[in-house]
Enzyme design. Structure first.
Site, PDB file in Angstrom:
ATOM      1  N   LYS A 185      -5.873  -1.443 -23.198  1.00 50.27           N
ATOM      2  CA  LYS A 185      -7.189  -1.179 -22.620  1.00 50.27           C
ATOM      3  C   LYS A 185      -6.972  -0.531 -21.262  1.00 50.27           C
ATOM      4  O   LYS A 185      -6.356  -1.111 -20.370  1.00 50.27           O
ATOM      5  CB  LYS A 185      -7.955  -2.500 -22.472  1.00 50.27           C
ATOM      6  CG  LYS A 185      -9.295  -2.432 -21.786  1.00 50.27           C
ATOM      7  CD  LYS A 185     -10.332  -1.566 -22.458  1.00 50.27           C
ATOM      8  CE  LYS A 185     -10.465  -1.713 -23.926  1.00 50.27           C
ATOM      9  NZ  LYS A 185     -11.544  -1.004 -24.585  1.00 50.27           N
ATOM     10  N   HIS A 312     -12.444  -1.711 -34.180  1.00 50.11           N
ATOM     11  CA  HIS A 312     -12.196  -2.235 -32.831  1.00 50.11           C
ATOM     12  C   HIS A 312     -12.722  -3.671 -32.789  1.00 50.11           C
ATOM     13  O   HIS A 312     -13.184  -4.183 -33.804  1.00 50.11           O
ATOM     14  CB  HIS A 312     -12.871  -1.334 -31.787  1.00 50.11           C
ATOM     15  CG  HIS A 312     -14.249  -1.765 -31.433  1.00 50.11           C
ATOM     16  ND1 HIS A 312     -14.582  -2.251 -30.192  1.00 50.11           N
ATOM     17  CD2 HIS A 312     -15.374  -1.812 -32.164  1.00 50.11           C
ATOM     18  CE1 HIS A 312     -15.851  -2.568 -30.179  1.00 50.11           C
ATOM     19  NE2 HIS A 312     -16.371  -2.306 -31.360  1.00 50.11           N
TER      20      HIS A 312
END
Ligand code: GKR
Ligand code: MG
Length: 415
Positions: A185, A312
């Protein structure tokens, strides 16, 4: 088999201080557990995001579907939409669809329990015995800072604020769960620092496919720069910049595929993105795309259009992990390992007996009827108590960050 009741239980569970482009994860995640009670005492389980407005929508939808057949998910979809005002009403389509998404999973779990079949069978049958997931790495602080006179709250993972910290986090996650691909991330530090982290991961894990997802924190120019710097290093670049036009401009020069869970979040958005060649991989999320059967339909659309397909995630517990695993198992064209936040939140799971585990980075598809997981009611009660005590109503990564760094500016693109 008629639906008798939908029990909607908002819960809150612990989350580490994970950093992203909007701020930092709060100490508690808000989530919601559904129990769909069907004639004969069968109970189907579901899990979804737990912001208060969503909980209220689920309660309203639950009242409307009482008395309907648990097998009539087409009619239930319509009833939920109508209960929430339908297309001409005050709610966004994505919110109406999200309510049905959660209920559909509970219906499928109940259907599986009634028929003795795993949910993956109800979706066409598993084409793989286990579903691969990626190690989902986050920059993070060592602890939630002390606020309001409380103590700081640390966790077993410690800090990860530079390439060495990211590699250390990856190593521990891979040692523990066996993941065979890695997602970082991003959108937290200036792009050159995040490029350095990806290069460090490549050096430490030469054979693991790598991805980075800055959640649209970059301009087109920065995205092109990062794509160029990481040529040959990434399996895909996820949501580097916002919007179809921006993604198309990056895609025109990038050598790797662009993936998204932000540019294409509904069926209507597939066509414009494909026409501009803005994305090459769609990352589904059954909590927002209309449930597990709609996710299979999305997979068929992706196959038709030559798009890659994966999933996701957001912070979640085991009911969602089981649902993701069943649908991914029944999706032939799952072209990449799915994301999961589960390692960050598993300690507070509401699923009893720990049936979900990672073997070489993949979750074996539960074989029991339905989703194959049972509720731990004592944990559910505890997490519901934590939700009530928190007084919180929604996720607010930016607001939390601003309590710690008052000058924090969430505006994107940042670089
Ligand atoms: O948990 O901070 C996070 C993630 O950024 C999450 O909110 C995203 O929805 O992981 C997701 C993503 O791939 O964008
Ligand atoms: Mg993403």
């Amino acid at each position: 088999m008629r639906i008798l009741d939908l029990v909607v239980t908002p819960v809150a569970f612990r989350d580490p201080p994970l950093l992203n482009a909007s701020g930092v994860h709060e100490p508690l995640v808000l989530r919601c557990v559904l129990q769909l009670v069907v004639e004969g005492g069968v109970v189907g389980l579901g899990e979804c995001p737990g912001e208060r407005a969503h909980v209220e929508r689920l309660v309203a939808a639950g009242e409307r579907i009482r008395g309907m057949s648990v097998f009539a998910t087409g009619a239930i979809e319509r009833a939920v939409d109508e209960a929430l005002g339908g297309p001409g009403g005050p709610l966004r389509k994505i919110d109406r669809v999200a309510a049905f998404s959660a209920i559909e999973v509970a219906c499928l779990d109940a259907q599986g329990r009634l028929t003795g079949l795993p949910v993956s069978d109800l979706l066409g049958g598993a084409v793989r015995d286990a579903v691969p997931y990626s190690a989902y790495l986050f920059y993070k602080w060592a602890e939630h800072p002390a606020l309001d006179g409380g103590a700081a709250v640390g966790d077993e993972w410690g800090a990860a604020l530079d390439p060495a910290g990211v590699v250390d986090q990856a190593r521990r996650m891979i040692d523990r769960y066996g993941f065979r691909s890695i997602k970082l991330k991003g959108g937290v530090f200036p792009p050159d620092q995040e490029i350095a982290a990806i290069r460090a991961l490549r050096e430490a894990f030469p054979d693991h496919p790598l991805r980075i997802d800055p959640n649209c924190a970059w301009t087109v120019e920065t995205s092109r720069y990062v794509a160029d710097e990481l040529k040959g290093v990434l399996e895909y670049l996820e949501d580097p910049t916002a919007g179809v036009e921006g993604m198309a401009a990056v895609s025109a020069t990038a050598t790797m595929p662009l993936a998204t869970n932000m540019c294409v979040v509904s069926f209507e958005e597939v066509r414009p993105a494909v026409e501009r060649d803005a994305v090459q991989v769609v990352l589904s999320d059954h909590h927002y795309w209309g449930g597990l059967r709609r996710t299979r339909e999305l997979a068929a659309v992706c196959e038709t259009l030559g798009l890659g397909m994966s999933m996701h995630s957001n912070s979640h517990l085991g009911i969602s992990l089981a649902a993701m695993t069943h649908v991914a198992a029944a999706t032939p064209n799952l072209t990449y390992a799915c994301d999961t936040h589960y390692p960050w939140n598993a300690a507070d799971d509401v699923v009893a007996g720990g049936p979900l585990r990672f073997v070489d980075g993949a979750v074996p598809v539960p074989r029991g009827p339905g989703l194959g997981v049972e509720l731990d009611h004592a944990v559910l009660d505890r997490l519901h108590g934590a939700y009530i005590a928190s007084g919180r109503e929604r996720r607010d990564d930016t607001g939390y960050m601003r309590r710690i760094e008052p000058g924090y500016d969430p505006a994107l693109p940042r670089w």
